[in-house]
Enzyme design. Sequence first.
Site, PDB file in Angstrom:
ATOM      1  CG  HIS A  98      32.539  40.868  38.810  1.00 49.78           C
ATOM      2  ND1 HIS A  98      32.821  42.181  38.470  1.00 49.78           N
ATOM      3  CD2 HIS A  98      33.720  40.295  39.146  1.00 49.78           C
ATOM      4  CE1 HIS A  98      34.125  42.386  38.593  1.00 49.78           C
ATOM      5  NE2 HIS A  98      34.688  41.272  39.007  1.00 49.78           N
TER       6      HIS A  98
ATOM      7  CG  ASP B  45      35.229  39.765  35.618  1.00 50.94           C
ATOM      8  OD1 ASP B  45      35.024  38.553  35.459  1.00 50.94           O
ATOM      9  OD2 ASP B  45      36.317  40.218  35.984  1.00 50.94           O
TER      10      ASP B  45
END
Length: 371
Positions: free
Chosen positions: A96, A270
């Site tokens: 991420h 995220d």
Amino acid sequence: MRVGIPTETKNNEFRVAITPAGVAELTRRGHEVLIQAGAGEGSAITDADFKAAGAQLVGTADQVWADADLLLKVKEPIAAEYGRLRHGQILFTFLHLAASRACTDALLDSGTTSIAYETVQTPDGALPLLAPMSEVAGRLAAQVGAYHLMRTQGGRGVLMGGVPGVEPADVVVIGAGTAGYNAARIANGMGATVTVLDINIDKLRQLDAEFCGRIHTRYSSAYELEGAVKRADLVIGAVLVPGAKAPKLVSNSLVAHMKPGAVLVDIAIDQGGCFEGSRPTTYDHPTFAVHDTLFYCVANMPASVPKTSTYALTNATMPYVLELADHGWRAACRSNPALAKGLSTHEGALLSERVATDLGVPFTEPASVLA
């Protein structure tokens, strides 16, 4: 190859990146597997289970990181782990990076070859390693949303399914992908009135056909989104642009017009979150107030159900782990275009165009490091 699995360090992260079955398959193929003692405890996998499958137990995370050629994790390295990153090592995990300049810089500075679970993508556009965790997070979103709607948790005091003579909760799901579909499915099963918004008509058509109209669908325009959010008791944000920061679709000014006590669950946290007011939270302190609403932005939701999510994740990742261990990262990525899509960093080069765009970092074509 020497494969290492450290204990996860993120707040309340109970998953582990391998199961005894994965250890057994790797060792059967002649690889060494180093596992930090206690790494599986959160998922009810004992050191004895791992040892019986052929793993070598290691006392410290430092030793696992130092000795492994291929390091498997569930979540991205945290700041305390940046010093363990090193040149010549393959890191295979969720990253991420678009939401974390610090982690990106640490990977680039170390020279680590990193491959992100969430951007491994098959030719048909599917995200096989992200999908199982999106399924879990989507289903959890409806559950935690229902829980936080209780007045005792700061919510509106609304029961998801209502009772005879009293209307159920109004649930709005933004995004009809894997996470959004699963959130809508569970909310519908709990008896809520569910509306799903997306710009993909085909996904909306599939929902309409599967649920025979019991889940309402709307094409996501600014007008439709505003109306749906204002009337909602629970809003679940499930928007995904693979590898990129999530778009901010719900502004704070819109939140100010929501019902007092409404709950917003941001599954996209995220990737930076899809609500303007979102910021990552932990299971220690999962919610915070924005105007008169309650935001839930836990960045590792599947960690709360590790007995499910560890096995769901490793079922998906192990075929790719075996390719990396058997052939090395370069040959594995050359032969498997889906895996190559996950390439993120190598020897100081950023290989994800979307991350480069979001963070303003120079981009290097992955083909140049695969040649």
